[in-house]
Design a protein around this motif. Structure first.
Motif, short mmCIF file in Angstrom:
data_model
loop_
_atom_site.label_atom_id
_atom_site.label_comp_id
_atom_site.label_asym_id
_atom_site.label_seq_id
_atom_site.Cartn_x
_atom_site.Cartn_y
_atom_site.Cartn_z
N ALA A 1 89.44 45.79 93.19
CA ALA A 1 89.98 46.85 94.04
C ALA A 1 90.79 47.86 93.23
N ALA A 2 91.57 47.37 92.28
CA ALA A 2 92.37 48.27 91.45
C ALA A 2 91.49 49.25 90.69
N ARG A 3 90.35 48.78 90.22
CA ARG A 3 89.43 49.64 89.47
C ARG A 3 88.90 50.76 90.36
N LEU A 4 88.53 50.42 91.60
CA LEU A 4 88.03 51.44 92.51
C LEU A 4 89.13 52.44 92.89
N LEU A 5 90.31 51.92 93.17
CA LEU A 5 91.40 52.81 93.56
C LEU A 5 91.76 53.79 92.46
N LYS A 6 91.79 53.30 91.23
CA LYS A 6 92.10 54.20 90.11
C LYS A 6 90.95 55.18 89.87
N TYR A 7 89.74 54.75 90.10
CA TYR A 7 88.57 55.63 89.99
C TYR A 7 88.72 56.83 90.92
N TYR A 8 89.34 56.60 92.07
CA TYR A 8 89.55 57.68 93.04
C TYR A 8 90.90 58.38 92.85
N THR B 1 90.97 41.02 104.27
CA THR B 1 92.25 41.20 103.58
C THR B 1 92.13 42.20 102.45
N LEU B 2 91.03 42.12 101.71
CA LEU B 2 90.81 43.07 100.62
C LEU B 2 90.74 44.49 101.16
N GLN B 3 90.06 44.67 102.28
CA GLN B 3 89.98 45.98 102.92
C GLN B 3 91.37 46.47 103.31
N GLN B 4 92.16 45.60 103.91
CA GLN B 4 93.51 45.98 104.35
C GLN B 4 94.40 46.36 103.18
N VAL B 5 94.28 45.64 102.08
CA VAL B 5 95.07 45.97 100.89
C VAL B 5 94.70 47.36 100.38
N THR C 1 98.40 42.15 97.40
CA THR C 1 97.50 41.15 97.99
C THR C 1 98.19 39.81 98.15
N ASP C 2 98.97 39.44 97.16
CA ASP C 2 99.63 38.14 97.16
C ASP C 2 100.52 37.96 98.39
N LYS C 3 101.13 39.04 98.84
CA LYS C 3 102.02 38.97 100.00
C LYS C 3 101.27 38.68 101.29
N LYS C 4 99.96 38.95 101.28
CA LYS C 4 99.15 38.73 102.47
C LYS C 4 98.52 37.33 102.49
N LEU C 5 98.62 36.61 101.41
CA LEU C 5 98.03 35.28 101.32
C LEU C 5 99.16 34.26 101.37
N PHE C 6 99.27 33.54 102.48
CA PHE C 6 100.44 32.69 102.66
C PHE C 6 100.22 31.25 102.21
N LEU C 7 99.04 30.91 101.71
CA LEU C 7 98.85 29.56 101.16
C LEU C 7 99.63 29.46 99.85
N PRO C 8 100.43 28.43 99.66
CA PRO C 8 101.24 28.34 98.43
C PRO C 8 100.38 28.24 97.18
N ASP D 1 97.42 49.70 88.99
CA ASP D 1 96.82 48.80 88.02
C ASP D 1 96.59 47.45 88.68
N TYR D 2 96.00 46.55 87.95
CA TYR D 2 95.66 45.23 88.47
C TYR D 2 96.90 44.50 89.00
N ALA D 3 97.98 44.50 88.23
CA ALA D 3 99.19 43.77 88.62
C ALA D 3 99.75 44.31 89.93
N MET D 4 99.70 45.61 90.11
CA MET D 4 100.25 46.22 91.32
C MET D 4 99.44 45.81 92.56
N VAL D 5 98.13 45.91 92.48
CA VAL D 5 97.28 45.57 93.62
C VAL D 5 97.32 44.07 93.89
N ARG D 6 97.40 43.28 92.84
CA ARG D 6 97.50 41.83 93.02
C ARG D 6 98.80 41.47 93.75
#
Length: 258
Positions: A87-94, A136-140, A107-114, A99-104
């Motif tokens: 997703a980070a690659r597509l977003l930066k393309y546009y 979830t990927l779409q929402q991020v 996303t991490d905040k939306k995944l509640f499994l430890p 960057d990867y760390a930012m998008v991750r």
């Protein structure tokens, strides 16, 4: 892998956790895909049927080759974030400053499994973080692109080809292997990649993987992996859990800009 809502498949989760020392990490998935490029039929026995002849024949009539170079936003370095990496690659393309760390992190905040759980069989800590479901990927991605981020399961192959030719890279969910568990069936290894190019003359799909490298697969091999094979060697219970979490064959996520 994806988060399991259904607690009745805890056995499946334990089975998956048993391969923690070889997680579905960037390295594992990429190495598998690299092997697929050298041995195109490696997973056909476990994947869905090859594409219909009419689909291939229709697309092969065109002589246009389209390839997009996505910006490098960082190499995947964990066992779950192939989705936000792509997703980070597509977003930066546009044009977004991500960057990867930012998008991750988003996303991490939306995944509640430890991130880790204690294995009840061995009393050892195990990594169980699952991957990012399509919705979830779409929402991020919508945090940056709003309603222009589209997510579509069971996509027609010609639709994907048309998107890429129009200059719109698409994130595709593909199968890169599986773990066979007695009485459970196969646990598919799934992986997000960014489809960036089409060579109709030679019937090749080009994609950027989460190691920032570009690869290609034949139309037939790509579709076999994109079909996921959930109706072939996966138990009904496991397939239903995937489906309940929006994991379906031929899923893509893309940004639909004019």
């Amino acid at each position: 892998m994806f988060f399991f809502k259904n607690s009745m498949l805890m056995l499946t989760l334990v089975a998956i956790a048993s391969i923690v020392e070889l997680p579905i990490s960037a390295t594992t998935a990429i190495a598998t895909l690299d092997l697929l490029n050298k041995k195109p039929n490696f997973l056909l026995s476990n994947a869905a049927a090859p594409p219909e002849v009419d689909d291939v024949a229709l697309i092969a009539k065109a002589d246009q080759t389209k390839f997009m170079q996505l910006p490098d936003t960082g190499v995947q370095d964990d066992g779950w974030s192939c989705g936000p990496n792509s997703a980070a690659r597509l977003l930066k393309y546009y044009g977004h400053k991500v960057d990867y760390a930012m998008v991750r992190a988003v996303t991490d905040k939306k995944l509640f499994l430890p991130q880790k759980l204690r294995n009840p069989l061995t009393n050892q800590w195990m990594e169980v973080r699952t991957g990012t479901p399509p919705k979830t990927l779409q929402q991020v991605m919508q945090r940056w692109e709003g309603d222009r981020v589209k997510q579509l399961p069971r996509t027609n192959f010609n639709k994907l080809i048309s998107l890429v030719r129009s200059g719109k890279p698409a994130i595709a969910l593909v199968r890169v292997g599986g773990l066979s568990i007695p009485y459970v069936g196969s646990i598919p290894y799934l992986h997000w990649i960014a489809v960036t190019g089409v060579d109709a003359e030679h019937q090749q799909i080009y994609y950027t993987d989460t190691n920032s490298q570009s690869y290609s697969l034949s139309y037939q091999d790509f579709q076999a992996r994109w079909n996921l094979g959930l109706d072939r060697d996966v138990s009904v219970a496991t397939a239903n859990v995937f489906k309940n979490n929006g994991v379906e064959p031929r899923t893509i996520v893309w940004i639909d800009r004019d």
